[in-house]
Design a protein around this motif. Structure first.
Motif, PDB file in Angstrom:
ATOM      1  N   ALA A  49      40.380  34.888  39.433  1.00 33.90           N
ATOM      2  CA  ALA A  49      39.098  35.437  38.981  1.00 33.90           C
ATOM      3  C   ALA A  49      38.155  35.648  40.163  1.00 33.90           C
ATOM      4  N   LYS A  50      38.140  34.720  41.086  1.00 34.72           N
ATOM      5  CA  LYS A  50      37.289  34.873  42.272  1.00 34.72           C
ATOM      6  C   LYS A  50      37.730  36.073  43.100  1.00 34.72           C
ATOM      7  N   GLU A  51      39.019  36.229  43.288  1.00 33.79           N
ATOM      8  CA  GLU A  51      39.558  37.366  44.056  1.00 33.79           C
ATOM      9  C   GLU A  51      39.234  38.693  43.374  1.00 33.79           C
ATOM     10  N   MET A  52      39.296  38.723  42.040  1.00 32.97           N
ATOM     11  CA  MET A  52      39.020  39.948  41.278  1.00 32.97           C
ATOM     12  C   MET A  52      37.522  40.127  40.987  1.00 32.97           C
ATOM     13  N   GLU A  53      36.711  39.137  41.357  1.00 39.05           N
ATOM     14  CA  GLU A  53      35.267  39.144  41.098  1.00 39.05           C
ATOM     15  C   GLU A  53      34.956  39.176  39.599  1.00 39.05           C
ATOM     16  N   VAL A  54      35.735  38.406  38.833  1.00 39.93           N
ATOM     17  CA  VAL A  54      35.567  38.302  37.387  1.00 39.93           C
ATOM     18  C   VAL A  54      34.701  37.087  37.077  1.00 39.93           C
ATOM     19  N   THR A  55      33.678  37.276  36.241  1.00 41.25           N
ATOM     20  CA  THR A  55      32.793  36.173  35.877  1.00 41.25           C
ATOM     21  C   THR A  55      32.835  35.834  34.393  1.00 41.25           C
ATOM     22  N   LYS A  56      33.494  36.672  33.590  1.00 41.11           N
ATOM     23  CA  LYS A  56      33.569  36.444  32.147  1.00 41.11           C
ATOM     24  C   LYS A  56      35.024  36.258  31.732  1.00 41.11           C
ATOM     25  N   PRO A  57      35.308  35.322  30.823  1.00 41.22           N
ATOM     26  CA  PRO A  57      36.672  35.163  30.321  1.00 41.22           C
ATOM     27  C   PRO A  57      37.137  36.435  29.620  1.00 41.22           C
ATOM     28  N   GLY A  58      38.433  36.694  29.691  1.00 38.61           N
ATOM     29  CA  GLY A  58      38.976  37.859  29.005  1.00 38.61           C
ATOM     30  C   GLY A  58      40.305  38.301  29.574  1.00 38.61           C
ATOM     31  N   GLN A  59      40.721  39.492  29.154  1.00 39.07           N
ATOM     32  CA  GLN A  59      41.990  40.083  29.562  1.00 39.07           C
ATOM     33  C   GLN A  59      41.699  41.176  30.590  1.00 39.07           C
ATOM     34  N   TYR A  60      42.415  41.134  31.714  1.00 38.39           N
ATOM     35  CA  TYR A  60      42.149  42.063  32.809  1.00 38.39           C
ATOM     36  C   TYR A  60      43.451  42.657  33.338  1.00 38.39           C
ATOM     37  N   ALA A  61      43.352  43.896  33.811  1.00 39.05           N
ATOM     38  CA  ALA A  61      44.477  44.564  34.465  1.00 39.05           C
ATOM     39  C   ALA A  61      44.423  44.255  35.955  1.00 39.05           C
ATOM     40  N   LEU A  62      45.592  44.087  36.550  1.00 32.60           N
ATOM     41  CA  LEU A  62      45.657  43.804  37.980  1.00 32.60           C
ATOM     42  C   LEU A  62      45.540  45.066  38.824  1.00 32.60           C
ATOM     43  N   LYS A  63      46.112  46.164  38.330  1.00 31.79           N
ATOM     44  CA  LYS A  63      46.068  47.420  39.078  1.00 31.79           C
ATOM     45  C   LYS A  63      45.644  48.545  38.126  1.00 31.79           C
ATOM     46  N   VAL A  64      44.624  49.278  38.508  1.00 27.89           N
ATOM     47  CA  VAL A  64      44.114  50.383  37.710  1.00 27.89           C
ATOM     48  C   VAL A  64      44.154  51.638  38.560  1.00 27.89           C
ATOM     49  N   ARG A  65      44.725  52.703  38.003  1.00 27.84           N
ATOM     50  CA  ARG A  65      44.806  53.957  38.752  1.00 27.84           C
ATOM     51  C   ARG A  65      43.839  54.958  38.183  1.00 27.84           C
TER      52      ARG A  65
END
Length: 65
Positions: A49-65
């Motif tokens: 989360a720190k690496e992705m700069e995420v501050t809220k819980p949830g579902q995230y994609a690692l790579k977005v084009r």
């Protein structure tokens, strides 16, 4: 049509029934073109989360084009 869309701004994954904007950040750039998936439950304790700069819980994609 895909069953999930991803916000290009915050990488949040959401259901495709909401096509106009991101539920999390309000961004309007959503895409079906993404890869990788991570669920972040405790962003304050997560190195990913720190690496992705995420501050809220949830579902995230690692790579977005």
């Amino acid at each position: 049509m895909a069953d999930r869309l991803v916000c290009r701004d915050c990488h949040r994954v959401q259901g495709a029934e909401i096509e106009s904007q991101c539920e999390a950040c309000g961004g309007t750039s959503l895409t079906e073109d993404w890869a990788g998936y991570v669920v972040i439950a405790h962003p304050e304790k997560s190195d990913i989360a720190k690496e992705m700069e995420v501050t809220k819980p949830g579902q995230y994609a690692l790579k977005v084009r």
